[in-house]
Scaffold this active site. Structure first.
Site, mmCIF file in Angstrom:
data_model
loop_
_atom_site.group_PDB
_atom_site.id
_atom_site.type_symbol
_atom_site.label_atom_id
_atom_site.label_comp_id
_atom_site.label_asym_id
_atom_site.label_seq_id
_atom_site.Cartn_x
_atom_site.Cartn_y
_atom_site.Cartn_z
ATOM 1 N N LEU A 14 0.832 -1.217 0.000
ATOM 2 C CA LEU A 14 0.000 0.000 0.000
ATOM 3 C C LEU A 14 0.866 1.267 0.000
ATOM 4 O O LEU A 14 0.681 2.154 -0.834
ATOM 5 C CB LEU A 14 -0.909 -0.042 1.250
ATOM 6 N N VAL A 15 1.795 1.343 0.934
ATOM 7 C CA VAL A 15 2.592 2.574 1.080
ATOM 8 C C VAL A 15 3.652 2.655 -0.027
ATOM 9 O O VAL A 15 3.846 3.718 -0.634
ATOM 10 C CB VAL A 15 3.246 2.639 2.483
ATOM 11 N N GLY A 16 4.303 1.527 -0.321
ATOM 12 C CA GLY A 16 5.337 1.519 -1.359
ATOM 13 C C GLY A 16 4.787 1.900 -2.726
ATOM 14 O O GLY A 16 5.389 2.686 -3.458
ATOM 15 N N TYR A 145 4.289 -7.550 17.219
ATOM 16 C CA TYR A 145 4.508 -6.530 16.179
ATOM 17 C C TYR A 145 5.043 -5.239 16.813
ATOM 18 O O TYR A 145 6.026 -4.657 16.349
ATOM 19 C CB TYR A 145 3.163 -6.297 15.490
ATOM 20 N N HIS A 188 -7.707 -3.765 7.225
ATOM 21 C CA HIS A 188 -8.037 -2.634 8.097
ATOM 22 C C HIS A 188 -9.460 -2.148 7.795
ATOM 23 O O HIS A 188 -10.077 -2.598 6.838
ATOM 24 C CB HIS A 188 -7.025 -1.512 7.878
ATOM 25 N N LYS A 196 -16.907 -4.864 1.646
ATOM 26 C CA LYS A 196 -18.232 -5.291 2.133
ATOM 27 C C LYS A 196 -19.358 -4.574 1.387
ATOM 28 O O LYS A 196 -20.372 -5.175 1.012
ATOM 29 C CB LYS A 196 -18.349 -4.922 3.620
HETATM 30 P P1 NDP Z 1 1.526 -4.117 2.796
HETATM 31 O O1 NDP Z 1 1.059 -5.348 3.488
HETATM 32 O O2 NDP Z 1 0.644 -3.470 1.799
HETATM 33 O O3 NDP Z 1 2.930 -4.420 2.100
HETATM 34 C C1 NDP Z 1 3.946 -5.101 2.786
HETATM 35 C C2 NDP Z 1 5.178 -5.109 1.915
HETATM 36 O O4 NDP Z 1 6.234 -5.751 2.644
HETATM 37 C C3 NDP Z 1 4.977 -5.885 0.616
HETATM 38 O O5 NDP Z 1 5.697 -5.244 -0.425
HETATM 39 C C4 NDP Z 1 5.618 -7.231 0.956
HETATM 40 O O6 NDP Z 1 6.102 -7.899 -0.187
HETATM 41 C C5 NDP Z 1 6.775 -6.788 1.845
HETATM 42 N N1 NDP Z 1 7.261 -7.875 2.701
HETATM 43 C C6 NDP Z 1 6.568 -8.540 3.661
HETATM 44 N N2 NDP Z 1 7.334 -9.515 4.208
HETATM 45 C C7 NDP Z 1 8.546 -9.434 3.578
HETATM 46 C C8 NDP Z 1 9.754 -10.174 3.682
HETATM 47 N N3 NDP Z 1 9.887 -11.182 4.557
HETATM 48 N N4 NDP Z 1 10.782 -9.842 2.864
HETATM 49 C C9 NDP Z 1 10.664 -8.841 1.970
HETATM 50 N N5 NDP Z 1 9.558 -8.089 1.834
HETATM 51 C C10 NDP Z 1 8.502 -8.387 2.620
HETATM 52 O O7 NDP Z 1 1.953 -3.101 3.920
HETATM 53 P P2 NDP Z 1 1.720 -1.516 4.014
HETATM 54 O O8 NDP Z 1 2.150 -0.857 2.762
HETATM 55 O O9 NDP Z 1 0.359 -1.297 4.558
HETATM 56 O O10 NDP Z 1 2.739 -1.178 5.181
HETATM 57 C C11 NDP Z 1 4.035 -0.623 4.930
HETATM 58 C C12 NDP Z 1 4.635 -0.243 6.269
HETATM 59 O O11 NDP Z 1 3.780 0.691 6.901
HETATM 60 C C13 NDP Z 1 4.796 -1.415 7.232
HETATM 61 O O12 NDP Z 1 6.057 -1.295 7.861
HETATM 62 C C14 NDP Z 1 3.658 -1.227 8.225
HETATM 63 O O13 NDP Z 1 4.016 -1.733 9.480
HETATM 64 C C15 NDP Z 1 3.519 0.281 8.237
HETATM 65 N N6 NDP Z 1 2.207 0.809 8.635
HETATM 66 C C16 NDP Z 1 1.072 0.508 7.910
HETATM 67 C C17 NDP Z 1 -0.155 1.056 8.289
HETATM 68 C C18 NDP Z 1 -1.416 0.776 7.536
HETATM 69 O O14 NDP Z 1 -2.475 1.272 7.955
HETATM 70 N N7 NDP Z 1 -1.379 0.013 6.452
HETATM 71 C C19 NDP Z 1 -0.268 1.951 9.453
HETATM 72 C C20 NDP Z 1 0.982 2.224 10.094
HETATM 73 C C21 NDP Z 1 2.162 1.668 9.687
HETATM 74 P P3 NDP Z 1 5.149 -9.018 -0.904
HETATM 75 O O15 NDP Z 1 4.009 -8.279 -1.477
HETATM 76 O O16 NDP Z 1 6.040 -9.641 -1.916
HETATM 77 O O17 NDP Z 1 4.742 -9.962 0.199
#
Ligand code: NDP
Length: 323
Positions: A14-16, A145, A188, A196
């Site tokens: 999501l963020v990336g 976490y 979330h 939904k």
């Molecule tokens: P997503 O679940 O959308 O994306 C997670 C990313 O992490 C994916 O690119 C995934 O790759 C990668 N990833 C997971 N496990 C591994 C691993 N073992 N090795 C390499 N890459 C890995 O997460 P978000 O974009 O929502 O979250 C990004 C950050 O923001 C996180 O650190 C989260 O804790 C933080 N955050 C998010 C919030 C939210 O509301 N969403 C709120 C506050 C903080 P792949 O797709 O290949 O699995």
């Protein structure tokens, strides 16, 4: 930054994806657009499992980053967090340690890692601010976490004190936007309700929102968050974390969220609240005063507009979205 390689771990989430969108669509050379000499690399777990030191080393060897935005994490909803406490603790500790240590040993100039407001103590005074992270135990439900994420702040300070490394962290509140996880079980609140409502419209069934709809939350649009990360990368050089959030005066209720989804989805069917279901905490506001004073102000996207864009993205990408 001249001739820099910015590696975004978790770059497909999501963020990336939002950072990629902003870098690709903002005017080149502008505050949030791509600067001359910059190369941005967005990686998923497919390019290397960051729990593994050798795979992490190979990834860094391949791209030779000068800067890292570290988003990769094992993330999940309440149920998964409670059931797999040790996995959440261990996987995230491993991911963070590998990314920070490899950044250190390969001479990366700057790392911004991503924490979350979930890491704050359970018993704490509100609003949350950057000084309160370590003041007490996190909530039992995300014990693994939260502890793993808090350690990033500890590691950042240790790397700075012992080696002078420029490692810092960001603390976003609830994020929403395109490329979110819309899975009905593990997602979330916003993506869950969008999915939904979509199913209620498609199947001609009622749209039922859990709880009273009264709790208040701060939601940040992923495209705004992306700009704040880009700002932090280029303009902020301190180890202390920064809360990346809309203001306390921009809290919205779950009912406002559901109303906005109904409108964006043009849902005409029955729409109710199941008040027998738990609401969770009424509010847990975080302060963005530090952010605004550091940035000199920032205009966030209006919530309804951002939500409308997210719903449109979901409808256009239903077949490929994480559902
Ligand atoms: P997503 O679940 O959308 O994306 C997670 C990313 O992490 C994916 O690119 C995934 O790759 C990668 N990833 C997971 N496990 C591994 C691993 N073992 N090795 C390499 N890459 C890995 O997460 P978000 O974009 O929502 O979250 C990004 C950050 O923001 C996180 O650190 C989260 O804790 C933080 N955050 C998010 C919030 C939210 O509301 N969403 C709120 C506050 C903080 P792949 O797709 O290949 O699995």
């Amino acid at each position: 930054m001249s001739s820099s390689v910015i590696l975004v771990t978790g770059g497909t989430g999501l963020v990336g994806s939002a950072i990629r969108h902003i870098i690709e669509t903002e005017p080149a050379g502008s505050r949030f657009g791509k600067k001359p000499g910059e190369k941005w690399v967005f990686v998923s777990s497919g390019e290397g499992d960051l729990r593994d030191p050798e795979q992490t080393r190979k990834l860094f060897e391949k791209y030779k980053p000068t800067h890292v935005i570290h988003l990769a994490a094992l993330v999940g909803g309440l149920f998964k967090n409670m059931k797999y406490k040790l996995t959440f603790l261990r996987d995230n500790i491993l991911i963070n340690d590998n990314v920070l240590h490899t950044s250190h040993t390969t001479g990366v100039k700057k790392v911004i890692s991503c924490l979350s407001t979930c890491v704050f103590p359970d018993k704490v005074t509100y609003p949350l601010d950057e000084t309160k992270i370590h003041l007490g135990l996190p909530h039992e439900s995300n014990f693994g976490y939260a502890h793993a994420k808090r350690m990033v702040d500890v590691q950042n300070h240790a790397y700075k004190d012992q080696f002078g490394d420029n490692f810092t962290s960001a603390i976003p509140t609830n994020v929403f936007g395109p490329h979110d996880n819309f899975d009905l079980e593990g997602s979330h609140v916003i993506p869950g309700l969008i999915h939904k409502c979509y199913l209620a419209k498609k199947n001609g069934t009622p749209f039922v929102v859990m709880g009273t709809g009264k709790p208040l939350r701060q939601f940040i649009y992923s495209y705004d968050l992306a700009k704040l990360f880009i700002w932090q990368l280029r303009e902020y050089d301190d180890v202390e974390p920064v809360i990346l959030s809309v203001g306390e005066d921009e809290e919205v209720s779950i009912k406002q969220v559901a109303d906005a989804i109904v409108k964006a989805m043009d849902f005409q069917g029955e729409y109710t609240f199941d008040t027998t279901k738990a609401d969770g905490q009424f509010r847990k506001p975080a302060s963005n005063k530090n952010l605004l004073s550091l940035m000199g102000g920032y205009e966030f996207a209006p919530f309804d507009k951002a939500l409308d864009e997210t719903v449109k993205w979901f409808l256009a990408n239903y077949d490929n979205a994480r559902t």
